[in-house]
Design a protein around this motif. Structure first.
Motif, mmCIF file in Angstrom:
data_model
loop_
_atom_site.group_PDB
_atom_site.id
_atom_site.type_symbol
_atom_site.label_atom_id
_atom_site.label_comp_id
_atom_site.label_asym_id
_atom_site.label_seq_id
_atom_site.Cartn_x
_atom_site.Cartn_y
_atom_site.Cartn_z
ATOM 1 N N SER A 102 0.826 -1.197 0.000
ATOM 2 C CA SER A 102 0.000 0.000 0.000
ATOM 3 C C SER A 102 0.855 1.239 0.000
ATOM 4 O O SER A 102 2.047 1.200 0.268
ATOM 5 C CB SER A 102 -0.935 0.005 1.201
ATOM 6 O OG SER A 102 -0.199 0.117 2.387
ATOM 7 N N GLY A 103 0.200 2.328 -0.293
ATOM 8 C CA GLY A 103 0.875 3.611 -0.305
ATOM 9 C C GLY A 103 1.331 3.976 -1.702
ATOM 10 O O GLY A 103 1.496 3.125 -2.564
ATOM 11 N N PRO A 155 -2.658 7.220 -0.535
ATOM 12 C CA PRO A 155 -3.017 5.911 -1.097
ATOM 13 C C PRO A 155 -2.734 5.878 -2.600
ATOM 14 O O PRO A 155 -2.939 6.870 -3.303
ATOM 15 C CB PRO A 155 -4.511 5.787 -0.814
ATOM 16 C CG PRO A 155 -4.994 7.163 -0.546
ATOM 17 C CD PRO A 155 -3.817 7.965 -0.077
ATOM 18 N N ASP A 199 -4.490 0.880 -4.625
ATOM 19 C CA ASP A 199 -5.090 0.693 -3.303
ATOM 20 C C ASP A 199 -6.534 1.173 -3.310
ATOM 21 O O ASP A 199 -7.421 0.537 -2.724
ATOM 22 C CB ASP A 199 -4.309 1.453 -2.232
ATOM 23 C CG ASP A 199 -2.969 0.809 -1.911
ATOM 24 O OD1 ASP A 199 -2.820 -0.401 -2.152
ATOM 25 O OD2 ASP A 199 -2.087 1.532 -1.416
ATOM 26 N N GLU A 200 -6.788 2.294 -3.966
ATOM 27 C CA GLU A 200 -8.150 2.819 -4.056
ATOM 28 C C GLU A 200 -9.036 1.890 -4.881
ATOM 29 O O GLU A 200 -10.184 1.636 -4.515
ATOM 30 C CB GLU A 200 -8.139 4.231 -4.646
ATOM 31 C CG GLU A 200 -7.514 5.245 -3.706
ATOM 32 C CD GLU A 200 -7.313 6.621 -4.334
ATOM 33 O OE1 GLU A 200 -7.459 6.753 -5.579
ATOM 34 O OE2 GLU A 200 -7.001 7.559 -3.582
ATOM 35 N N GLU A 233 -9.801 -1.186 -2.730
ATOM 36 C CA GLU A 233 -10.800 -0.874 -1.714
ATOM 37 C C GLU A 233 -12.192 -0.800 -2.337
ATOM 38 O O GLU A 233 -13.158 -1.339 -1.793
ATOM 39 C CB GLU A 233 -10.457 0.442 -1.019
ATOM 40 C CG GLU A 233 -11.422 0.791 0.101
ATOM 41 C CD GLU A 233 -11.046 2.086 0.806
ATOM 42 O OE1 GLU A 233 -11.964 2.674 1.413
ATOM 43 O OE2 GLU A 233 -9.870 2.494 0.771
#
Length: 147
Positions: A2-3, A9, A13-14, A17
């Protein structure tokens, strides 16, 4: 995993999610129960991981790049297991990342009961659930050009 390079983010990662929103991700024990109750576990890990770590007994092995074609019940290239849009499917990758994206893709095809294994194959194995061990390497090791 992540990151982003700027500390916030990352886009993946987005996306991950967002993909997981609405998925009822399963623990290894819940996935094993679902399999016993008729769900199809679909192992999308690449061959090298299956060859080194083994497989889940009874799981359908489908390379990730063929997943949608093999599970779309309207596709002429479907697997025999792709019996309809109501099919419960649990996608399994190595650690539970790619499987979330794959399960969301199956939702887009209309397989509304598709989900994934939280933690992937590694969580299944860590939970002590059955694993078919990899085949042993041939005697003498891999072939070489050395005399």
């Amino acid at each position: 995993m992540s990151g982003s390079v700027d500390g916030g983010p990352s886009r993946i990662d987005e996306l991950l999610e967002s993909a997981r929103t609405g998925l009822a991700r399963l623990t290894p024990e819940a996935a094993a129960r679902a399999q016993r109750e008729g769900a199809v576990l679909v192992d999308i890990r690449y061959a090298a991981l299956r060859e080194s770590d083994g497989t889940i007994p009874g799981a359908l092995v489908v390379e990730r790049n063929e997943l949608e074609w093999r599970l779309d019940p309207t596709c002429p290239h479907r697997s025999p297991e792709a019996t309809g849009l109501d099919l419960p499917v649990v996608v399994v990758c190595n650690e539970g990342y790619a499987s979330s994206l794959a399960a969301r893709s199956l939702h887009a095809l209309g397989l509304h009961r598709a989900t994934d294994l939280d933690g992937g194959f590694q969580s299944w194995r860590a939970a002590g659930l059955p694993v078919t061990p990899p085949l042993p390497a041939p005697a003498g090791g891999p072939p070489t050009l050395d005399p």
